[in-house]
Design an enzyme around this catalytic site. Sequence first.
Site, PDB file in Angstrom:
ATOM      1  CE  LYS A   1      21.050  12.796  52.025  1.00  0.00           C
ATOM      2  NZ  LYS A   1      20.530  13.133  53.357  1.00  0.00           N
TER       3      LYS A   1
ATOM      4  CG  ASP B   1      19.249   4.755  54.533  1.00  0.00           C
ATOM      5  OD1 ASP B   1      18.853   4.053  55.482  1.00  0.00           O
ATOM      6  OD2 ASP B   1      19.016   5.973  54.448  1.00  0.00           O
TER       7      ASP B   1
ATOM      8  CD  GLU C   1      20.809   9.360  52.931  1.00  0.00           C
ATOM      9  OE1 GLU C   1      20.564   9.450  54.158  1.00  0.00           O
ATOM     10  OE2 GLU C   1      20.130   9.929  52.064  1.00  0.00           O
TER      11      GLU C   1
ATOM     12  NE  ARG D   1      18.297   3.361  58.229  1.00  0.00           N
ATOM     13  CZ  ARG D   1      17.859   4.533  58.662  1.00  0.00           C
ATOM     14  NH1 ARG D   1      17.333   4.646  59.867  1.00  0.00           N
ATOM     15  NH2 ARG D   1      17.952   5.598  57.878  1.00  0.00           N
TER      16      ARG D   1
ATOM     17  NE  ARG E   1      14.110   2.900  54.915  1.00  0.00           N
ATOM     18  CZ  ARG E   1      15.126   3.734  55.157  1.00  0.00           C
ATOM     19  NH1 ARG E   1      14.978   4.733  55.998  1.00  0.00           N
ATOM     20  NH2 ARG E   1      16.271   3.576  54.546  1.00  0.00           N
TER      21      ARG E   1
ATOM     22  CE  LYS F   1      21.344  10.655  48.221  1.00  0.00           C
ATOM     23  NZ  LYS F   1      20.930   9.366  48.785  1.00  0.00           N
TER      24      LYS F   1
ATOM     25  CG  ASN G   1      20.866   7.543  57.908  1.00  0.00           C
ATOM     26  OD1 ASN G   1      20.493   8.666  57.613  1.00  0.00           O
ATOM     27  ND2 ASN G   1      20.765   6.528  57.068  1.00  0.00           N
TER      28      ASN G   1
ATOM     29  NE  ARG H   1      10.054  11.641  47.937  1.00  0.00           N
ATOM     30  CZ  ARG H   1       9.454  12.692  48.477  1.00  0.00           C
ATOM     31  NH1 ARG H   1      10.166  13.576  49.155  1.00  0.00           N
ATOM     32  NH2 ARG H   1       8.154  12.868  48.332  1.00  0.00           N
TER      33      ARG H   1
END
Length: 318
Positions: free
Chosen positions: A125, A273, A281, A210, A225, A160, A283, A233
């Site tokens: 994050k 993301d 984000e 992604r 997504r 979050k 990752n 979400r």
Amino acid sequence: MKLLFIADPLGHFKIYKDTTFAMMREAARRGHELWACEPRHVSWQSGGRVTAVAREITLTGDPDDWYAAGGDTPLALADFGAVVMRKDPPFDSEYFYATHLLEQAEREGACVINSARSLRDHPEKLAVMEFPQHVPPTLVSRDAQAIRRFHAEHGDIILKPLDGMGGLGIFRVGPDGLNLGSITETLNRQGTQTVMVQRYVPEIVHGDKRILIIDGEPVPYVLARIPQGSEIRGNLAAGGKGVAQPLAARDREIATDIGARLAPRGLLLIGLDIIGDRVTEINVTSPTCFQEIQQQTGFDVAQMFVDALERAIGRSRV
């Protein structure tokens, strides 16, 4: 060569979609030996090297019984061609300790992917803070009043936890502010835990993309997504629908910029993301979506990754 995958229990893998399995399958196709263990199997003792009690595994081709494993064997991590750290979040204390063990293994000569220090230095994050030009308005704080002020300024926000994954614990609070206090108390635990708050990006209806970056190079396809029904979400674990799409020009620019900065730090595999053109984000622990992209487009992401892995092993030996 011998490759060690440090991951969650193999029995939990859903091999029809699991990215670590895709990596293993491609590595095995090239003749590499596959070994596996969990983080709990890694240890160090003074006078010795960082060691894993690992098992050599063979892929069977049977989807119901997909691997055969040898016996437990203690081996120094530096004796493997590469150690691929694929333990899923959360990035808790045990994960943190594992990065220290892996960093010691690197000092002993191990090639660890992604590098231990970079795993530790780029929490998923918070890594976006280095790239403010690419992120939506964002607040990182445990202060309930600061969160209220952020909501008053932006009206529609997402809250979050910093240690979540798969969409767990994500809340949206609209202009009416309904339940903002209760949600804040739930996430910040009465001011004892830090929360991330971001302005809601309405382009989420078109998907949370992604974008995979391998050795600094963006994969030419993304997995959008897309939230389903009344869900906000897009995470696949939260019921989002994954739709592979060609990498857009603007997304390539963003990914190239971030990849050029982070890949030299030992981050061979990164998963961005992006909603709209805003990065939410970065990752680095165990980015996924290899198989979904390949199944829908034919592009073999695992092949691109193992190519990069072999290059990284070569660089580590120079």
